[in-house]
Every structure is written in structure tokens, then in C-alpha cells.
Design a protein around this motif. Structure first.
Motif, PDB file in Angstrom:
ATOM      1  N   TRP A 259      -9.425 -19.921 -17.940  1.00  0.00           N
ATOM      2  CA  TRP A 259      -9.497 -19.483 -16.544  1.00  0.00           C
ATOM      3  C   TRP A 259      -8.519 -18.353 -16.303  1.00  0.00           C
ATOM      4  O   TRP A 259      -7.382 -18.393 -16.779  1.00  0.00           O
ATOM      5  CB  TRP A 259      -9.109 -20.622 -15.587  1.00  0.00           C
ATOM      6  CG  TRP A 259     -10.016 -21.794 -15.519  1.00  0.00           C
ATOM      7  CD1 TRP A 259      -9.777 -23.050 -15.984  1.00  0.00           C
ATOM      8  CD2 TRP A 259     -11.305 -21.838 -14.916  1.00  0.00           C
ATOM      9  NE1 TRP A 259     -10.816 -23.873 -15.726  1.00  0.00           N
ATOM     10  CE2 TRP A 259     -11.788 -23.156 -15.062  1.00  0.00           C
ATOM     11  CE3 TRP A 259     -12.101 -20.900 -14.276  1.00  0.00           C
ATOM     12  CZ2 TRP A 259     -13.029 -23.555 -14.590  1.00  0.00           C
ATOM     13  CZ3 TRP A 259     -13.339 -21.288 -13.801  1.00  0.00           C
ATOM     14  CH2 TRP A 259     -13.800 -22.599 -13.950  1.00  0.00           C
ATOM     15  N   HIS A 260      -8.921 -17.358 -15.528  1.00  0.00           N
ATOM     16  CA  HIS A 260      -8.002 -16.377 -14.960  1.00  0.00           C
ATOM     17  C   HIS A 260      -8.169 -16.431 -13.449  1.00  0.00           C
ATOM     18  O   HIS A 260      -9.296 -16.464 -12.939  1.00  0.00           O
ATOM     19  CB  HIS A 260      -8.312 -14.956 -15.437  1.00  0.00           C
ATOM     20  CG  HIS A 260      -7.954 -14.714 -16.871  1.00  0.00           C
ATOM     21  ND1 HIS A 260      -8.241 -13.534 -17.520  1.00  0.00           N
ATOM     22  CD2 HIS A 260      -7.323 -15.489 -17.784  1.00  0.00           C
ATOM     23  CE1 HIS A 260      -7.817 -13.584 -18.770  1.00  0.00           C
ATOM     24  NE2 HIS A 260      -7.261 -14.773 -18.954  1.00  0.00           N
ATOM     25  N   GLU A 261      -7.060 -16.442 -12.724  1.00  0.00           N
ATOM     26  CA  GLU A 261      -7.112 -16.446 -11.262  1.00  0.00           C
ATOM     27  C   GLU A 261      -6.563 -15.132 -10.724  1.00  0.00           C
ATOM     28  O   GLU A 261      -5.526 -14.641 -11.183  1.00  0.00           O
ATOM     29  CB  GLU A 261      -6.310 -17.606 -10.686  1.00  0.00           C
ATOM     30  CG  GLU A 261      -6.381 -17.681  -9.167  1.00  0.00           C
ATOM     31  CD  GLU A 261      -5.561 -18.813  -8.589  1.00  0.00           C
ATOM     32  OE1 GLU A 261      -5.591 -18.994  -7.357  1.00  0.00           O
ATOM     33  OE2 GLU A 261      -4.879 -19.522  -9.368  1.00  0.00           O
ATOM     34  N   ASP A 269      -3.272 -16.159 -16.058  1.00  0.00           N
ATOM     35  CA  ASP A 269      -3.920 -17.094 -16.977  1.00  0.00           C
ATOM     36  C   ASP A 269      -3.642 -18.520 -16.511  1.00  0.00           C
ATOM     37  O   ASP A 269      -2.494 -18.942 -16.392  1.00  0.00           O
ATOM     38  CB  ASP A 269      -3.368 -16.880 -18.387  1.00  0.00           C
ATOM     39  CG  ASP A 269      -4.115 -17.684 -19.441  1.00  0.00           C
ATOM     40  OD1 ASP A 269      -4.874 -18.596 -19.065  1.00  0.00           O
ATOM     41  OD2 ASP A 269      -3.913 -17.398 -20.641  1.00  0.00           O
ATOM     42  N   ARG A 270      -4.700 -19.292 -16.257  1.00  0.00           N
ATOM     43  CA  ARG A 270      -4.559 -20.675 -15.795  1.00  0.00           C
ATOM     44  C   ARG A 270      -4.934 -21.691 -16.862  1.00  0.00           C
ATOM     45  O   ARG A 270      -5.170 -22.852 -16.563  1.00  0.00           O
ATOM     46  CB  ARG A 270      -5.432 -20.899 -14.545  1.00  0.00           C
ATOM     47  CG  ARG A 270      -5.059 -20.056 -13.340  1.00  0.00           C
ATOM     48  CD  ARG A 270      -3.628 -20.277 -12.921  1.00  0.00           C
ATOM     49  NE  ARG A 270      -3.346 -19.661 -11.626  1.00  0.00           N
ATOM     50  CZ  ARG A 270      -2.122 -19.495 -11.140  1.00  0.00           C
ATOM     51  NH1 ARG A 270      -1.078 -19.901 -11.850  1.00  0.00           N
ATOM     52  NH2 ARG A 270      -1.935 -18.929  -9.970  1.00  0.00           N
ATOM     53  N   THR A 299     -10.046 -25.294  -9.508  1.00  0.00           N
ATOM     54  CA  THR A 299      -9.399 -24.768  -8.319  1.00  0.00           C
ATOM     55  C   THR A 299     -10.331 -23.790  -7.626  1.00  0.00           C
ATOM     56  O   THR A 299     -11.374 -23.410  -8.172  1.00  0.00           O
ATOM     57  CB  THR A 299      -8.077 -24.064  -8.699  1.00  0.00           C
ATOM     58  OG1 THR A 299      -7.407 -23.656  -7.506  1.00  0.00           O
ATOM     59  CG2 THR A 299      -8.345 -22.837  -9.566  1.00  0.00           C
TER      60      THR A 299
END
Length: 386
Positions: A259-261, A269-270, A299
Motif C-alpha cells: 500500500w502507498h497512501e 509506504d504503508r 484504511t
């Protein structure tokens, strides 16, 4: 009788000077050379069997009346070729070098009317096969010669170090700091030989990539990671697809997608969308195939998926340990995830001014005294200062 003797002697001298035998090697063909200057030899050409290269010299021999000797040389754009011709005949016969492209157009020419040596440098503007012709300026010469080609490149680390009309071309694979100055692609054709450039975009062929000063990551279209929608509401599943348009198997990170937010500080980077397996071995995606995966958003906000992949990897090991020939990263287009339970009704302690990450990116949140800006997965606004 004295006059007749003198004439006979003169005839013998002329025959010796102009009636010699051409060496047996090589094939005589009609001229392909265009007259670019009066010094060009437009007829009497002999294609030699030996091939000239940047690592090997060629040798030959001229007899009086010999044809010009023509050698084939493969040259690359951006690599300067320095030609050196040295003969052992008398210097007053002169020396000439001419370079011609496949159509017969002259691209370089040099030499001297007096001297047994000639030197010439030329910088090809495109990859191809060139013809290099050498000959004495006067056809009465007899002697041997050596023709040498030395290739040199202009090293660079960035485009600014290269002359106008060139860029710093790096080896295939990206991530290289050293390259060589390479001419921009010119007169590109529509040949369908796609390449993935180092900006992550696919170009129709190498020339079109060079035309915009981009080095090539690998041959074939860029590996593409995509999602099935642009906006999701939890608990929607996200369907991700990754396609391999290249001609060889690629190997994906064993942990799958990350994931990237999108935050005010940029993309963060998540972590991974799922727990990494043990061992974290790569898995193969054959040429022309597509991988599918369903992931559940942890999220809300503006997100994108990311993954790493490599070529020439050893199966059974992680991407970092698999000895891949080259490793790359790819990301999907951004998408929005709207969380359940977002209550946008203002309270005494909190009020929203934007109800999505996309909206918040366009806002400058202004708060009254006693409040400060905030942002969360539901949006952004002002919250009471504690």
C-alpha cells in the motif's frame, strides 16, 4: 630509330604504372558511392572479404591501377569512430579515406594528395552498417597498407554533460549512474518493437525512446499494475491485475502488493496488503500472462498499490536473494477508499472542510483561534487545540 626507341620505352613505362594486377581477394561491383567531391572514387571499387571493426585492423595491397578497397563497418550512434590508414608506398601518391552509409551517401571524407597516411573521425547519427573506402590519391601507387578503426565514447552521468542534440544514454535496466552521450532519436520509423523506458512508459521502439532523451529499462511494453475501479466504499474488495507484456518470464515479490497512501507529505509506504509468506519466495509470471489478486483496503483515503518484480531471477528465493538480472518497481494509478462511519456533522471540537483526500489536496485549511488543522481517512478540517 632513336625516336621509335624512345616511344617504345615510354609505352613500357606506362604499362608498368597502370597495367598491374588487382589482388585476388575481394569482389568487384558497380559503384554505390555518390560523387560528393571530386576526390571521391566513383568507379573501380572492390569489396573486400575482411570486415573492419573497432577491435581488429585490416590489411591490403595496391598495385598500379588498382580499384579502391571497400570494407564493411558496423557502427553505433553516439560512438565516435577514428579511422587510421598507413601505407608503405611513396608519399607522393597520396592517401584517401571515404565513409558512406548504406544508401551510398557520403558521411565523411578525408586524406591528402601528398602522404602515405590519412586519418578521419566520424560520429554516426544512427546505428547501421557503413562502407569505408581507402585508396591512393594517384592510381599508380604500389604498396601495402593497414586500416585501423578505434571507437570512443563520451562518458557522462547526466544530459548536461553531452553536446547539443545528445543525451546521456544509460545501459538497459535503469538505475545506472554512468552512461555515454547518445544522439537523440531522429527520423524514427513506426517499426513495432516496443520498449519500456525508465520513466515507466511504453514507446513504440528504441528510437522513439531516444527522441525524448530516455534510456530503456527493458524490451517489451512496461509491466502494468491496475485496479478495477477509481473509487471504493469499504468493505469493497479491490481487484488488482498485473500484466506481463514482455517476451520473458518475470518474477514477482513473494509478499504480493504493498500500500502507498497519499498524505500531505507525499506518498507514504504503508506495508503489504497481506502477511508475507515464509519463505518469501518469488513467483513466476510467464510472458504474455496476467496475474489477478483481490485485496481488502485497511484504511481510507487516496491510495495506490505497488509491487517489485525482476527478470532472470532464481526461483525459490526472495527477490533480493534471487540474483535477478534486473529489478524494477511499478505502481497503480491512485484510487479513493471511502470509509464507513465518517460523520461529517460539525461538533464543538471538530469540523470537516474537505471530505476526501482529493478534495483536501486542493484546500488550504484555515482555522479560527483555539483550533488547528487535521486530516484523517475521512477528510480534513479543524480540531480544537488541547
Amino acid at each position: 630509330m632513336r625516336v621509335m626507341g624512345f616511344v617504345a620505352g615510354w609505352v613500357v613505362v606506362v604499362c608498368v604504372a597502370a597495367c598491374g594486377d588487382e589482388p585476388s581477394m575481394g569482389e568487384r561491383r558497380p559503384s554505390i558511392l555518390r560523387l560528393g567531391a571530386k576526390e571521391d572514387r566513383s568507379d573501380g571499387l572492390r569489396w573486400m572479404e575482411a570486415r573492419l571493426s573497432c577491435t581488429e585492423s585490416v590489411s591490403g595491397h595496391f598495385e598500379p591501377g588498382s580499384d579502391a578497397h571497400v570494407y564493411t563497418l558496423e557502427a553505433r550512434a553516439g560512438v565516435t569512430v577514428n579511422l587510421s590508414y598507413v601505407a608503405d608506398y611513396a608519399p607522393w601518391y597520396g592517401s584517401t579515406i571515404g565513409v558512406y552509409d548504406a544508401s551510398g551517401a557520403r558521411v565523411a571524407h578525408g586524406g591528402t594528395l601528398f602522404g602515405e597516411r590519412a586519418a578521419l573521425g566520424f560520429a554516426p547519427t544512427k546505428d547501421g552498417v557503413y562502407q569505408v573506402a581507402v585508396y591512393p590519391s594517384w592510381r599508380a601507387a604500389r604498396g601495402s597498407y593497414t586500416l585501423t578503426a578505434r571507437c570512443e565514447t563520451v562518458a557522462c552521468t547526466g544530459d548536461r554533460e553531452c553536446p547539443s542534440g545528445q543525451f546521456c544514454g544509460k545501459p538497459d535496466g535503469c538505475g545506472f549512474t554512468q552512461g555515454v552521450c547518445t544522439p537523440l532519436g531522429q527520423e524514427c520509423n513506426d517499426r513495432d518493437a516496443p520498449v519500456c523506458a525508465c520513466n515507466g512508459l511504453t514507446y513504440k521502439n528504441r528510437c522513439r525512446s531516444r527522441a525524448v532523451a530516455l534510456s530503456v529499462a527493458y524490451e517489451g511494453g512496461c509491466v502494468a499494475l491496475a485496479t478495477n475501479k477509481a473509487i471504493y466504499d469499504r468493505p469493497d474488495l479491490i481487484t488488482a491485475t498485473l500484466s506481463n507484456p514482455t517476451s520473458e518470464t518475470l518474477y514477482l515479490d513473494g509478499c504480493g502488493f504493498g500500500w502507498h497512501e497519499d498524505t500531505r507529505a507525499g506518498w507514504v509506504d504503508r506495508g503489504y496488503t497481506a502477511t508475507c509468506p515464509s519463505p518469501r519466495a518469488v513467483y513466476a509470471l510467464p510472458a504474455g500472462k496476467t496475474a489477478h489478486s483481490a485485496v481488502f483496503p485497511k484504511t481510507g483515503g487516496v491510495l495506490r498499490l505497488a509491487t517489485a518484480y525482476g527478470f532472470g531471477c532464481t526461483p525459490g528465493k526472495s527477490l533480493l536473494e534471487a540474483g535477478c538480472r534486473a529489478v524494477f518497481n511499478t505502481v497503480s494509478a491512485s484510487f479513493s477508499v471511502r470509509m464507513e462511519g465518517c460523520n461529517y456533522a460539525p461538533t464543538a471540537e471538530r469540523s470537516y472542510q474537505g471530505q476526501s483526500r482529493a478534495a483536501c489536496d486542493k484546500l488550504v485549511v484555515k482555522c479560527s483561534a483555539g483550533f488547528q488543522p487535521f486530516d484523517d481517512s475521512c477528510g480534513c478540517g479543524c480540531v480544537a487545540t488541547r
